[in-house]
Design an enzyme around this catalytic site. Structure first.
Site, PDB file in Angstrom:
ATOM      1  N   CYS A  60       0.839  -1.203   0.000  1.00 34.15           N
ATOM      2  CA  CYS A  60       0.000   0.000   0.000  1.00 34.15           C
ATOM      3  C   CYS A  60       0.873   1.252   0.000  1.00 34.15           C
ATOM      4  O   CYS A  60       1.493   1.592   1.018  1.00 34.15           O
ATOM      5  CB  CYS A  60      -0.926  -0.008   1.216  1.00 34.15           C
ATOM      6  SG  CYS A  60      -1.996   1.450   1.322  1.00 34.15           S
ATOM      7  N   ASP A 137      11.724 -16.400   3.314  1.00 36.05           N
ATOM      8  CA  ASP A 137      13.183 -16.250   3.227  1.00 36.05           C
ATOM      9  C   ASP A 137      13.873 -16.440   4.573  1.00 36.05           C
ATOM     10  O   ASP A 137      15.089 -16.609   4.614  1.00 36.05           O
ATOM     11  CB  ASP A 137      13.537 -14.863   2.685  1.00 36.05           C
ATOM     12  CG  ASP A 137      13.134 -14.686   1.230  1.00 36.05           C
ATOM     13  OD1 ASP A 137      13.141 -15.696   0.505  1.00 36.05           O
ATOM     14  OD2 ASP A 137      12.805 -13.561   0.830  1.00 36.05           O
ATOM     15  N   ASN A 502      10.552 -39.790  22.663  1.00 34.32           N
ATOM     16  CA  ASN A 502      10.522 -40.115  24.095  1.00 34.32           C
ATOM     17  C   ASN A 502      11.906 -40.320  24.688  1.00 34.32           C
ATOM     18  O   ASN A 502      12.057 -40.980  25.720  1.00 34.32           O
ATOM     19  CB  ASN A 502       9.682 -41.380  24.321  1.00 34.32           C
ATOM     20  CG  ASN A 502      10.288 -42.609  23.657  1.00 34.32           C
ATOM     21  OD1 ASN A 502      11.015 -42.513  22.669  1.00 34.32           O
ATOM     22  ND2 ASN A 502       9.987 -43.781  24.191  1.00 34.32           N
ATOM     23  N   HIS A 632       1.862 -48.095  10.493  1.00 35.19           N
ATOM     24  CA  HIS A 632       3.264 -47.931  10.118  1.00 35.19           C
ATOM     25  C   HIS A 632       3.497 -46.950   8.983  1.00 35.19           C
ATOM     26  O   HIS A 632       4.649 -46.696   8.624  1.00 35.19           O
ATOM     27  CB  HIS A 632       3.873 -49.294   9.777  1.00 35.19           C
ATOM     28  CG  HIS A 632       4.168 -50.122  10.988  1.00 35.19           C
ATOM     29  ND1 HIS A 632       3.181 -50.814  11.656  1.00 35.19           N
ATOM     30  CD2 HIS A 632       5.315 -50.332  11.678  1.00 35.19           C
ATOM     31  CE1 HIS A 632       3.716 -51.443  12.687  1.00 35.19           C
ATOM     32  NE2 HIS A 632       5.005 -51.163  12.725  1.00 35.19           N
ATOM     33  N   ARG A 707       9.233 -45.714  29.813  1.00 37.78           N
ATOM     34  CA  ARG A 707      10.042 -45.318  28.648  1.00 37.78           C
ATOM     35  C   ARG A 707       9.756 -43.872  28.258  1.00 37.78           C
ATOM     36  O   ARG A 707       9.493 -43.556  27.106  1.00 37.78           O
ATOM     37  CB  ARG A 707       9.757 -46.246  27.458  1.00 37.78           C
ATOM     38  CG  ARG A 707      10.155 -47.687  27.706  1.00 37.78           C
ATOM     39  CD  ARG A 707       9.455 -48.642  26.747  1.00 37.78           C
ATOM     40  NE  ARG A 707       9.597 -48.235  25.369  1.00 37.78           N
ATOM     41  CZ  ARG A 707      10.622 -48.550  24.570  1.00 37.78           C
ATOM     42  NH1 ARG A 707      11.603 -49.294  25.047  1.00 37.78           N
ATOM     43  NH2 ARG A 707      10.660 -48.138  23.322  1.00 37.78           N
TER      44      ARG A 707
END
Length: 743
Positions: A60, A137, A502, A632, A707
């Site tokens: 603008c 960019d 994890n 999977h 875990r």
């Protein structure tokens, strides 16, 4: 950008604020009327997966003049607006800062004209500004990543994957021109991610004689067996004298001096299009929400600032400090002060990684070290990138690399499963998913004696373990076995690679980003499939074991209504509340589809099947319910740009560490004596930087039974996901007092 718009609108409404969208950028601000529209919750439904921006953007010229800014101020006051979130580059943000500086003057002029009420300056004494940087960019100082850059990398790699296929078939060279008139981020990162032979970026102009060096490099690549060469060129590339380096010029050089059949591909505006990546969606959500909350807490004394990203943390930086630094960088570029430019861009380390992984320049050394690499656990995208990086970086430093095929089972086999990796062996591995050396879950403690014999036979001086939680446990077991087996007293480093994310000691594991994009793309397609079948709820199950990272982040990136995970316990009352909430959304917000995500081990009782049946039965009068188990498919496909680059960075850190520690711990007779616990480590990315942590420090931070790391950074994003899905929830700010303002 749409993710940021959606998050900003919904976070504002959540905080009982009115929110308006200015369409067509500053042009809409000047025009007013229908260009400035109040937004509702439903206005931003179904936009998170769309590229571009639904509110439009435009340059603008009128806003550049004071008369235009007077009109803009009048339009804002007419709607009671004195808080402005601006998404754009340095030009847009500079304009916003000027607008704020002139605010009192502009309102005074309008009051004197009688165009606005006399108390307008009392009611709106300041225009609060917060900026979000949207630029493919990634050229703005103050944030490590801008909205749109990761998606642009996805577009580049999608094209590069296709180009590599045809280039290899015809033994051709390709010059790939990407955007970047003043910044070489896209060229450098895509060059690293596709394994290019040469890159041209504005920040590192080649010295005189580059033509001969480039041709020699490409010929050397062919001499070791490569069937193709790729050169990545930023559109603003120049030589050391400031002369433009064009794709056509590079082609002529390759044809004339390297005698290579060469083609040019200019990607152009394809880099700006397409659906946003998972990373960009999550970044937009986080930035948009923080921007609104920061605006709502702003006072007259608050300076304009930019919401940015450093490492994994949201930060805010003074707006004009960022703009001035960005302009100083541009000035240094114009003055050919390239050392300053490179320092401000922080490209030096990435360029070193690129050269070490792609330029075959082995040095001679007095003693060749033998470095072993083994993969442990399930396959994950980025494993091959890491193995390739370690191999090539070590070879260039004069050492040898050996892979143990099929994990530690390779040392238990009667066959010879230890193979030497050559430069040529791994040439195309950066773009490959899975793990080409094979990986198994078997841990070394199944037969430590035989594995120790294998170590002794092959005389490993150091070991790199690539994998997930099993890789971490393997390193711990080898450390504990040193007392019984001296041969394990070698430097050992773990490169975390698992889609579950994890592993302790790192915010991100290799494979996580690729899997996340697979899930988000699948969710987009599943929702699209219901276009003709309105009033349908989908329950999508993700992988992750006990870790809910994939379900949570995919839920945030896909605009899910809920994500059920192991770490956040829920009961039947919670589920029934979510059913009622879903029914309410279908009734009151006219939505046509719902999305629920579950982690595969979210609950032993309230699992995916139970949730599907519950929603199907309780909501049958309002919607139908379908279940999807992705399985999977989450482990396959091309690695994402993020995983390829992170794999190369982990490899650089791992190779540097291993070689340094071997030198520090090798005896005069060539026997290793790395007995200190600090020589068994894990490389990861934590907060704002890459960090190497001894596994002894990570043991206490780990729940071995489940875990899982005991502390998981992404859990703090779960309230944001719930709020953006219109749940009532308490939101914990990401920007803590110490991270709010970064000088």
């Amino acid at each position: 950008m749409n993710a940021a718009v959606r998050a900003a609108v919904r976070m504002a409404i959540y905080n009982n604020a009115r929110v308006f969208a200015v369409h067509e950028g500053y042009q809409g601000l000047v025009e007013g009327e229908e260009f400035i529209k109040e937004m509702t919750w439903s206005n931003v439904s179904g936009i998170i997966h769309k590229g571009g921006t639904i509110i439009g953007t435009a340059r603008c010229q009128e806003f550049r003049a004071k008369e235009g800014r007077i009109k803009a101020a009048k339009n804002l006051i007419a709607r009671g607006i004195s808080n402005l979130m601006v998404i754009g580059g340095d030009g847009s943000l500079t304009g916003a800062h000027l607008f704020r500086q002139e605010w009192k003057e502009l309102l005074t002029i309008l009051i004197e004209k009688g165009d606005i009420p006399e108390n307008s300056l009392v009611n709106h004494p300041v225009l609060n500004i917060v900026g979000l940087v949207g630029s493919i960019d990634n050229d703005f100082c103050g944030t490590k990543m801008t909205i749109g850059a990761d998606s642009a990398l996805h577009r580049i790699l999608e094209c590069a994957n296709a180009i590599i296929t045809t280039a290899s078939s015809h033994r051709r060279s390709f010059i790939l021109e990407v955007m970047g008139r003043r910044c070489g981020y896209l060229a450098l990162i895509s060059g690293l991610a596709i394994g290019a032979d040469w890159v041209f970026i504005p920040e590192v102009p080649p010295e005189d004689g580059w033509e001969e060096r480039m041709c020699a490099q490409l010929k050397a690549s062919r001499n070791v067996g490569n069937r193709l060469n790729i050169v990545v060129l930023a559109e603003g590339a120049v030589d050391s004298h400031g002369n433009s380096i064009t794709a056509e010029r590079v082609k002529q050089i390759l044809v004339k001096y390297a005698q290579q059949d060469t083609r040019i591909t200019v990607l152009g505006h394809v880099q700006r299009g397409g659906s946003p990546s998972a990373f960009d969606r999550i970044l937009g959500c986080r930035m948009g929400a923080e921007a609104v909350l920061s605006l709502l807490e702003s006072t007259i004394e608050t300076t304009p600032f930019v919401i940015g990203l450093q490492g994994n943390e949201m930060i805010r930086v003074p707006l004009m400090e960022c703009v001035e630094k960005t302009r100083y960088l541009a000035k240094a570029m114009d003055e050919h002060n390239f050392e300053t430019v490179l320092d401000l861009r922080n490209f030096g380390n990435t360029m070193s990684i690129f050269q070490g992984c792609n330029y075959y320049e082995p040095v001679s050394c007095s003693q060749k070290f033998r470095i072993g690499i083994v993969a442990v656990g399930a396959p994950a995208a980025g494993m091959n990138a890491a193995i390739r990086g370690v191999t090539r970086l070590a070879i260039n430093q004069g050492h040898e690399v050996f892979c143990i095929k099929d994990g530690f089972e390779g040392l238990l086999s009667d066959k010879d499963m230890v193979k030497k990796l050559e430069w040529r062996t791994v040439h195309d591995w950066i773009a490959k998913g899975g793990c080409d050396i094979g990986t198994k879950r078997t841990l070394p403690n199944v037969n430590l004696g035989k594995i120790a014999a294998g170590f002794k036979k092959h005389n490993f001086h150091g070991l790199v373990i690539v994998g997930g939680f099993e890789a971490f446990r393997s390193a711990v077991q080898l450390l504990e076995a040193r007392k019984a087996y001296e041969v394990f007293s070698i430097p050992i480093i773990v490169i975390p690679a698992t889609l579950s994310n994890n592993v302790p000691g790192t915010d991100y594991s290799l494979g996580t980003d690729t899997s996340l994009n697979v899930i988000v793309e699948a969710a987009d397609r599943i929702r699209q499939s219901a276009t003709a079948a309105n009033h349908r709820v989908f329950v999508v199950e993700t992988m992750g074991g006990n870790c809910g990272y994939l379900a949570t982040m995919a839920g945030l990136a896909s605009g899910a209504d809920a994500a059920y995970i192991f770490e956040e316990k829920y009961n039947i009352n919670d589920l029934q509340g979510d059913v009622k909430h879903m029914i309410s959304k279908f009734e009151n917000f006219e939505i046509k589809r719902g999305l629920l995500l579950t982690n595969e081990f979210c609950s032993s009782n309230y699992d995916t099947d139970f949730i599907t049946r519950l929603f199907a039965d309780e909501g049958k009068e309002y919607f139908t319910t379908r279940k999807n188990i992705l399985g999977h498919v989450q482990q396959g496909g091309y690695p994402s740009p993020f995983d390829r680059v992170l794999g190369s960075r982990f490899a650089y850190a791992a190779a540097s560490y291993i070689i340094r520690e071997i030198k520090n711990n090798i005896r005069g007779d060539g026997i290793m004596n790395a007995s200190h616990p600090s020589t068994v480590v894990l490389v990861g990315t934590l907060n704002r930087s890459l960090k190497i942590s001894p596994v002894t420090e990570l043991i206490e931070a780990t729940n071995f039974e489940k875990r899982l790391p005991k502390d998981q950074w992404w859990m703090r994003l779960r309230p944001l996901m719930r709020i953006l899905a219109h749940h009532k929830h308490t939101f914990e700010r990401e920007l803590t007092p110490e991270s709010k303002d970064i000088e």
